[in-house]
Structures are given as C-alpha cells and as structure tokens.
Scaffold this active site. Structure first.
Site, PDB file in Angstrom:
ATOM      1  N   GLU A 263       0.831  -1.211   0.000  1.00 25.49           N
ATOM      2  CA  GLU A 263       0.000   0.000   0.000  1.00 25.49           C
ATOM      3  C   GLU A 263       0.860   1.254   0.000  1.00 25.49           C
ATOM      4  O   GLU A 263       2.068   1.217   0.265  1.00 25.49           O
ATOM      5  CB  GLU A 263      -0.950  -0.037   1.203  1.00 25.49           C
ATOM      6  CG  GLU A 263      -1.907  -1.219   1.097  1.00 25.49           C
ATOM      7  CD  GLU A 263      -2.981  -1.238   2.163  1.00 25.49           C
ATOM      8  OE1 GLU A 263      -2.871  -0.478   3.161  1.00 25.49           O
ATOM      9  OE2 GLU A 263      -3.935  -2.025   1.995  1.00 25.49           O
TER      10      GLU A 263
ATOM     11  N   CYS B 174      -1.852  -4.669  -5.690  1.00 32.29           N
ATOM     12  CA  CYS B 174      -2.347  -5.920  -5.094  1.00 32.29           C
ATOM     13  C   CYS B 174      -1.285  -7.024  -5.146  1.00 32.29           C
ATOM     14  O   CYS B 174      -0.394  -7.019  -6.012  1.00 32.29           O
ATOM     15  CB  CYS B 174      -3.563  -6.416  -5.851  1.00 32.29           C
ATOM     16  SG  CYS B 174      -5.015  -5.377  -5.735  1.00 32.29           S
TER      17      CYS B 174
ATOM     18  N   GLU C   2      -1.549 -10.023  -6.219  1.00 32.49           N
ATOM     19  CA  GLU C   2      -1.539 -10.785  -7.477  1.00 32.49           C
ATOM     20  C   GLU C   2      -0.662 -10.105  -8.521  1.00 32.49           C
ATOM     21  O   GLU C   2       0.094 -10.744  -9.245  1.00 32.49           O
ATOM     22  CB  GLU C   2      -2.964 -10.928  -8.033  1.00 32.49           C
ATOM     23  CG  GLU C   2      -3.910 -11.707  -7.142  1.00 32.49           C
ATOM     24  CD  GLU C   2      -4.663 -10.840  -6.154  1.00 32.49           C
ATOM     25  OE1 GLU C   2      -4.104  -9.845  -5.636  1.00 32.49           O
ATOM     26  OE2 GLU C   2      -5.836 -11.162  -5.884  1.00 32.49           O
TER      27      GLU C   2
ATOM     28  N   CYS D  90      -9.180  -8.748  -7.537  1.00 34.93           N
ATOM     29  CA  CYS D  90      -9.982  -7.578  -7.934  1.00 34.93           C
ATOM     30  C   CYS D  90     -10.060  -7.508  -9.463  1.00 34.93           C
ATOM     31  O   CYS D  90      -9.350  -8.238 -10.179  1.00 34.93           O
ATOM     32  CB  CYS D  90      -9.381  -6.298  -7.351  1.00 34.93           C
ATOM     33  SG  CYS D  90      -7.923  -5.698  -8.244  1.00 34.93           S
TER      34      CYS D  90
ATOM     35  N   CYS E  73      -6.723  -6.848 -11.303  1.00 32.45           N
ATOM     36  CA  CYS E  73      -5.852  -8.038 -11.306  1.00 32.45           C
ATOM     37  C   CYS E  73      -6.370  -9.097 -12.272  1.00 32.45           C
ATOM     38  O   CYS E  73      -5.582  -9.803 -12.906  1.00 32.45           O
ATOM     39  CB  CYS E  73      -5.727  -8.609  -9.895  1.00 32.45           C
ATOM     40  SG  CYS E  73      -4.691  -7.586  -8.828  1.00 32.45           S
TER      41      CYS E  73
HETATM   42  N1  THU Z   1      -5.953  -6.591  -2.316  1.00 27.73           N
HETATM   43  C1  THU Z   1      -5.103  -7.496  -2.881  1.00 27.73           C
HETATM   44  O1  THU Z   1      -3.885  -7.403  -2.706  1.00 27.73           O
HETATM   45  N2  THU Z   1      -5.623  -8.486  -3.621  1.00 27.73           N
HETATM   46  C2  THU Z   1      -6.959  -8.751  -3.737  1.00 27.73           C
HETATM   47  O2  THU Z   1      -7.326  -9.718  -4.361  1.00 27.73           O
HETATM   48  C3  THU Z   1      -7.936  -7.857  -3.103  1.00 27.73           C
HETATM   49  C4  THU Z   1      -7.380  -6.601  -2.539  1.00 27.73           C
HETATM   50  C5  THU Z   1      -5.386  -5.547  -1.443  1.00 27.73           C
HETATM   51  C6  THU Z   1      -5.342  -4.156  -1.996  1.00 27.73           C
HETATM   52  C7  THU Z   1      -5.333  -3.347  -0.713  1.00 27.73           C
HETATM   53  O3  THU Z   1      -3.998  -3.263  -0.237  1.00 27.73           O
HETATM   54  C8  THU Z   1      -6.121  -4.181   0.274  1.00 27.73           C
HETATM   55  O4  THU Z   1      -6.139  -5.489  -0.251  1.00 27.73           O
HETATM   56  C9  THU Z   1      -7.551  -3.703   0.500  1.00 27.73           C
HETATM   57  O5  THU Z   1      -8.214  -3.534  -0.689  1.00 27.73           O
END
Ligand code: THU
Length: 127
Positions: free
Chosen positions: A42, A51, A53, A84, A87
């Site tokens: 983040e 993310c 992935e 998401c 991704c």
């Molecule tokens: N996030 C992921 O890394 N992968 C997912 O499949 C869903 C969301 C992360 C992004 C962000 O840092 C946190 O989860 C909340 O959305």
C-alpha cells in the site's frame, strides 16, 4: 497442504498494508514449476497501492517467466477473497485461463478458473 497455497499464505505475512490492514498473499506457478510470490504493497496516496496478485505477476515477468499454470491467493476471510477487477485483467493478459486457488489461514480452499471469474475479456487479440 499444496506448496503453492502455503507459499501464498507465507507471502501474505510480508504484506505492507498499514492503511487497510487487509493482508493478501499470492503465489504464481510457472510451467517450470517455479513459484513467484507477491503481497499487497500500500501507499499513502492509496491509489498507488498494488495488489498481491499483480506483484506476483510482475515479479515473475521481470525474472523471465512467461507461461503460468496456477495462482493462489491468500487472505483472512471466511468468504474467500478473489482477485480484484484490475488483477483479473492483468492475469488474463499474462496467464490466460489460469487456475485460481483461493485460500484462507484456516485451510479453506476453493479452486476456480480465470475464465469464470473474468468472462468475455478484452485483450490484445482485439488490437
Ligand atoms: N488486495 C489485494 O492485494 N488483492 C486482492 O485480491 C484484493 C485486494 C489488497 C489491496 C489493498 O492493499 C487491500 O487489499 C484492500 O483492498
């Protein structure tokens, strides 16, 4: 447990998620059997967050891997966390109709195919 799922759970422990506190891990297997991991990273602007992935895909690409068989995604939710939308697009372009395994720390697992998560994709075949 399947080593790919274990790798995703382990990668989750490296998540940098001080804003959402939502930790995610991913593990992408290439055709040589090599596992490429990722976690969400983040950013204070929020919008630059990446993310787990996509970190796994870009790490793998940057190391020369090009064909992939499976990806595992780990998060601590009872309803297993899927990739998401952004991704799903990246996974489609780099991995095609890859197997997607969702897992949580209590060992709940669900296996899907990307095609079912991401029907009628746009990709370079349209260009
Ligand atoms: N996030 C992921 O890394 N992968 C997912 O499949 C869903 C969301 C992360 C992004 C962000 O840092 C946190 O989860 C909340 O959305």
């Amino acid at each position: 447990m399947d080593p790919l799922l274990e790798a995703a759970l382990e990668a989750r422990s490296h998540a940098h998620a001080p804003f959402s506190k939502f930790q995610v891990g991913a593990a992408l297997e290439d055709i040589a059997g090599r596992i490429h991991t990722g976690c969400n990273v983040e950013n204070a602007t929020y919008g630059l967050t990446i993310c787990a992935e996509r970190v796994a895909v870009f790490k793998a690409i940057s190391e020369g891997a090009r064909k992939f068989t499976r990806i595992a995604v780990a998060a601590d939710t009872d309803t297993l966390t899927p990739p998401c939308g952004a991704c799903r697009q990246i996974l489609w372009e780099f991995c095609g109709d890859v197997e997607v395994a969702l897992v949580n720390p209590r060992g709940k697992v669900e296996t899907l195919r990307l095609k079912d998560l991401f029907p009628r994709p746009f990709d370079a075949s349209f260009l």
